[in-house]
Design a protein around this motif. Sequence first.
Motif, PDB file in Angstrom:
ATOM      1  N   LEU A 261       0.843  -1.196   0.000  1.00  0.00           N
ATOM      2  CA  LEU A 261       0.000   0.000   0.000  1.00  0.00           C
ATOM      3  C   LEU A 261       0.877   1.243   0.000  1.00  0.00           C
ATOM      4  CD1 LEU A 261      -2.877   1.213   0.292  1.00  0.00           C
ATOM      5  CD2 LEU A 261      -2.644   0.966   2.757  1.00  0.00           C
ATOM      6  N   SER A 262       0.881   1.956  -1.113  1.00  0.00           N
ATOM      7  CA  SER A 262       1.625   3.214  -1.193  1.00  0.00           C
ATOM      8  C   SER A 262       0.615   4.326  -0.939  1.00  0.00           C
ATOM      9  CB  SER A 262       2.239   3.357  -2.576  1.00  0.00           C
ATOM     10  OG  SER A 262       1.224   3.604  -3.521  1.00  0.00           O
ATOM     11  N   GLY A 263       1.040   5.557  -1.055  1.00  0.00           N
ATOM     12  CA  GLY A 263       0.080   6.646  -0.888  1.00  0.00           C
ATOM     13  C   GLY A 263      -0.607   7.013  -2.190  1.00  0.00           C
TER      14      GLY A 263
ATOM     15  N   ILE B  98      -2.783   6.321  -6.041  1.00  0.00           N
ATOM     16  CA  ILE B  98      -4.189   6.065  -6.384  1.00  0.00           C
ATOM     17  C   ILE B  98      -4.455   4.566  -6.537  1.00  0.00           C
ATOM     18  CG2 ILE B  98      -5.952   6.417  -8.183  1.00  0.00           C
ATOM     19  CD1 ILE B  98      -4.530   9.089  -8.823  1.00  0.00           C
ATOM     20  N   ASP B  99      -3.468   3.860  -7.074  1.00  0.00           N
ATOM     21  CA  ASP B  99      -3.731   2.498  -7.543  1.00  0.00           C
ATOM     22  C   ASP B  99      -3.847   1.451  -6.440  1.00  0.00           C
ATOM     23  OD1 ASP B  99      -3.572   3.573 -10.064  1.00  0.00           O
ATOM     24  OD2 ASP B  99      -1.463   3.095 -10.300  1.00  0.00           O
ATOM     25  N   SER B 100      -2.891   1.456  -5.510  1.00  0.00           N
ATOM     26  CA  SER B 100      -2.859   0.322  -4.573  1.00  0.00           C
ATOM     27  C   SER B 100      -4.111   0.215  -3.690  1.00  0.00           C
ATOM     28  CB  SER B 100      -1.567   0.303  -3.753  1.00  0.00           C
ATOM     29  OG  SER B 100      -1.202   1.586  -3.334  1.00  0.00           O
ATOM     30  N   PRO B 101      -4.707   1.315  -3.206  1.00  0.00           N
ATOM     31  CA  PRO B 101      -5.945   1.122  -2.435  1.00  0.00           C
ATOM     32  C   PRO B 101      -7.063   0.493  -3.273  1.00  0.00           C
ATOM     33  CG  PRO B 101      -5.157   3.414  -2.246  1.00  0.00           C
ATOM     34  CD  PRO B 101      -4.289   2.738  -3.251  1.00  0.00           C
TER      35      PRO B 101
ATOM     36  N   TYR C 120      14.702  -1.770  -6.256  1.00  0.00           N
ATOM     37  CA  TYR C 120      13.821  -1.423  -5.117  1.00  0.00           C
ATOM     38  C   TYR C 120      12.634  -2.379  -5.066  1.00  0.00           C
ATOM     39  CZ  TYR C 120      15.865   3.382  -5.161  1.00  0.00           C
ATOM     40  OH  TYR C 120      16.682   4.469  -5.137  1.00  0.00           O
ATOM     41  N   ARG C 121      12.063  -2.603  -6.242  1.00  0.00           N
ATOM     42  CA  ARG C 121      10.839  -3.407  -6.257  1.00  0.00           C
ATOM     43  C   ARG C 121      11.101  -4.851  -5.865  1.00  0.00           C
ATOM     44  NH1 ARG C 121       7.024  -0.234  -8.432  1.00  0.00           N
ATOM     45  NH2 ARG C 121       5.710  -1.824  -7.540  1.00  0.00           N
ATOM     46  N   ARG C 122      12.241  -5.380  -6.298  1.00  0.00           N
ATOM     47  CA  ARG C 122      12.597  -6.750  -5.886  1.00  0.00           C
ATOM     48  C   ARG C 122      12.814  -6.795  -4.369  1.00  0.00           C
ATOM     49  NH1 ARG C 122      14.668 -10.472  -9.826  1.00  0.00           N
ATOM     50  NH2 ARG C 122      16.479 -11.019  -8.549  1.00  0.00           N
TER      51      ARG C 122
ATOM     52  N   GLY D 169       2.188  -1.286 -18.348  1.00  0.00           N
ATOM     53  CA  GLY D 169       2.596  -0.157 -19.177  1.00  0.00           C
ATOM     54  C   GLY D 169       2.430   1.204 -18.541  1.00  0.00           C
ATOM     55  N   GLN D 170       2.020   1.253 -17.254  1.00  0.00           N
ATOM     56  CA  GLN D 170       1.729   2.561 -16.669  1.00  0.00           C
ATOM     57  C   GLN D 170       2.985   3.381 -16.414  1.00  0.00           C
ATOM     58  OE1 GLN D 170       0.060   3.537 -12.599  1.00  0.00           O
ATOM     59  NE2 GLN D 170      -1.801   3.095 -13.738  1.00  0.00           N
ATOM     60  N   VAL D 171       3.997   2.759 -15.869  1.00  0.00           N
ATOM     61  CA  VAL D 171       5.278   3.441 -15.622  1.00  0.00           C
ATOM     62  C   VAL D 171       6.397   2.464 -15.936  1.00  0.00           C
ATOM     63  CG1 VAL D 171       4.465   5.081 -13.848  1.00  0.00           C
ATOM     64  CG2 VAL D 171       5.157   2.790 -13.175  1.00  0.00           C
TER      65      VAL D 171
HETATM   66  P1  ATP Z   1       0.198   3.599  -6.699  1.00  0.00           P
HETATM   67  O1  ATP Z   1      -0.719   4.636  -7.217  1.00  0.00           O
HETATM   68  O2  ATP Z   1      -0.510   2.450  -6.038  1.00  0.00           O
HETATM   69  O3  ATP Z   1       1.319   4.176  -5.853  1.00  0.00           O
HETATM   70  P2  ATP Z   1       1.763   3.749  -9.045  1.00  0.00           P
HETATM   71  O4  ATP Z   1       1.016   3.844 -10.305  1.00  0.00           O
HETATM   72  O5  ATP Z   1       2.289   5.000  -8.430  1.00  0.00           O
HETATM   73  O6  ATP Z   1       0.890   2.977  -7.974  1.00  0.00           O
HETATM   74  P3  ATP Z   1       4.272   2.485  -8.615  1.00  0.00           P
HETATM   75  O7  ATP Z   1       4.616   3.594  -7.732  1.00  0.00           O
HETATM   76  O8  ATP Z   1       5.248   1.990  -9.612  1.00  0.00           O
HETATM   77  O9  ATP Z   1       2.931   2.737  -9.378  1.00  0.00           O
HETATM   78  O10 ATP Z   1       3.884   1.278  -7.696  1.00  0.00           O
HETATM   79  C1  ATP Z   1       3.302   0.091  -8.171  1.00  0.00           C
HETATM   80  C2  ATP Z   1       2.826  -0.707  -6.980  1.00  0.00           C
HETATM   81  O11 ATP Z   1       3.906  -1.021  -6.106  1.00  0.00           O
HETATM   82  C3  ATP Z   1       1.878   0.084  -6.117  1.00  0.00           C
HETATM   83  O12 ATP Z   1       0.557   0.005  -6.603  1.00  0.00           O
HETATM   84  C4  ATP Z   1       2.040  -0.580  -4.780  1.00  0.00           C
HETATM   85  O13 ATP Z   1       1.310  -1.780  -4.712  1.00  0.00           O
HETATM   86  C5  ATP Z   1       3.535  -0.895  -4.763  1.00  0.00           C
HETATM   87  N1  ATP Z   1       4.283   0.206  -4.135  1.00  0.00           N
HETATM   88  C6  ATP Z   1       4.975   1.203  -4.717  1.00  0.00           C
HETATM   89  N2  ATP Z   1       5.533   2.013  -3.802  1.00  0.00           N
HETATM   90  C7  ATP Z   1       5.211   1.528  -2.595  1.00  0.00           C
HETATM   91  C8  ATP Z   1       5.456   1.918  -1.229  1.00  0.00           C
HETATM   92  N3  ATP Z   1       6.184   2.988  -0.940  1.00  0.00           N
HETATM   93  N4  ATP Z   1       4.932   1.168  -0.257  1.00  0.00           N
HETATM   94  C9  ATP Z   1       4.165   0.088  -0.544  1.00  0.00           C
HETATM   95  N5  ATP Z   1       3.901  -0.326  -1.775  1.00  0.00           N
HETATM   96  C10 ATP Z   1       4.398   0.371  -2.802  1.00  0.00           C
END
Ligand code: ATP
Length: 395
Positions: free
Chosen positions: A187-189, A191-194, A267-269, A294-296
């Motif tokens: 869960l980041s801050g 839009i997507d993860s929530p 970072y992601r790994r 394809g979003q980022v």
């Molecule tokens: P989001 O809007 O959910 O942040 P995003 O389009 O910004 O997604 P990324 O930032 O590349 O895309 O992140 C993809 C996914 O990786 C996120 O949806 C989330 O599940 C996870 N993620 C990214 N950053 C974090 C973080 N700081 N903490 C927890 N999960 C993260």
Amino acid sequence: MTISGKYRGVGVVLRFGELFLKGKNRHLFEKALERDVRRAVAHRPELDVRREHGRIFVLGADDANLLAELGAVFGISSLSPIRFCAKELDEISSIAVEMAKAQLDGAKTFRISARRSDKRFRWTSADLGRLVGAEVARETGLNVDLEAFDLNVGIEIGPDWTFLWSTQRRGAGGLPAGTSGRAALLLSGGIDSPVAGHLMQKRGLHLSGIYFHAFPYTGDGVKAKVVELARILARRQGELLLHVVPFTALQECFRDNAPSKCLVVLYRRAMIRIAQQLAKRDDSPALITGESLGQVASQTVTNLSVIQEAAELPIFRPLIGFDKAETVALAESIGTYQTSILPHDDCCSLFVPKHPETKAHLPSIRSIEAKFEWQPLLQTAVEQTERIVVSSVKE
Ligand code: ATP
Ligand code: MG
């Protein structure tokens, strides 16, 4: 329990749909759904919730707010405002007439849909259709048409209740909270993860959250925002255990030792490796992310597969085929959008060049990871993770 029925007045009946597929587990699903319905209406103590004979009733109101709140509970296929009455033909007929009149609005035809499961009642479903139908036709001037009807009045004669309904709205579908088990949402801050978490809650998963905090690069404002998003998701399940992982030292280590082009993938790994340790401790056999193809840069097919390679647990990505606009619309409807768009720093872009690698090469990434010691920092991050129990209600 009397033959004339124990309930009076107005209420709402909830129908389950998909739950019927669950055979032996049906009882557990119904109990979970009852718990979720009680949670959804807990702020209205004047209402009563009853689960009986494969039905859930909310007794005491049928207003639009209540219908909207119940319409958001996962596990319900449809719902109707209802009127209870005695098991007496006259009362049934007069309510049916009232209901039909309330909805005339240009209607020409109607039907009565009667169901009688209480065989003690002297009229059969067919009798009810005929007798009540005749009364409605006489009082409203409508014609009966069982196929092409403009309005429908439902009558249900159950073991110890009788009720009528004439409108029906779709429920949220899905499965009651937690009936599919648990999973950990990254869960980041953003839009997507929530939204991703919400969609998996809809399939019956109970979520925990994992947030990677790169303090002081990402400030405590972002953490507060993530807690707020967790609180919104918690409404569906009561409480949500949020892990806040101190990620800074690890990111600085990658910054100092790896080509900047590869940082996002590294970072992601690392996030996945940490997340699955935390998930296992929390009995969660799967991870969830908000990734969308394809979003980022980190979300190309190539990079996703390199990120996936670091995972032992399955990663659910419910947004993989979503356009951003679709995700935004869902975020608005579930109430997370306004919080998600508050300004924040994203730890994934820390120290990252403008054009990061979009085609990470797995052997190269592995050889970079083999060149320096990041494992102890990763383990420290796991051990120093803060756990916050986020309640759906702000204390
Ligand atoms: P989001 O809007 O959910 O942040 P995003 O389009 O910004 O997604 P990324 O930032 O590349 O895309 O992140 C993809 C996914 O990786 C996120 O949806 C989330 O599940 C996870 N993620 C990214 N950053 C974090 C973080 N700081 N903490 C927890 N999960 C993260
Ligand atoms: Mg993000």
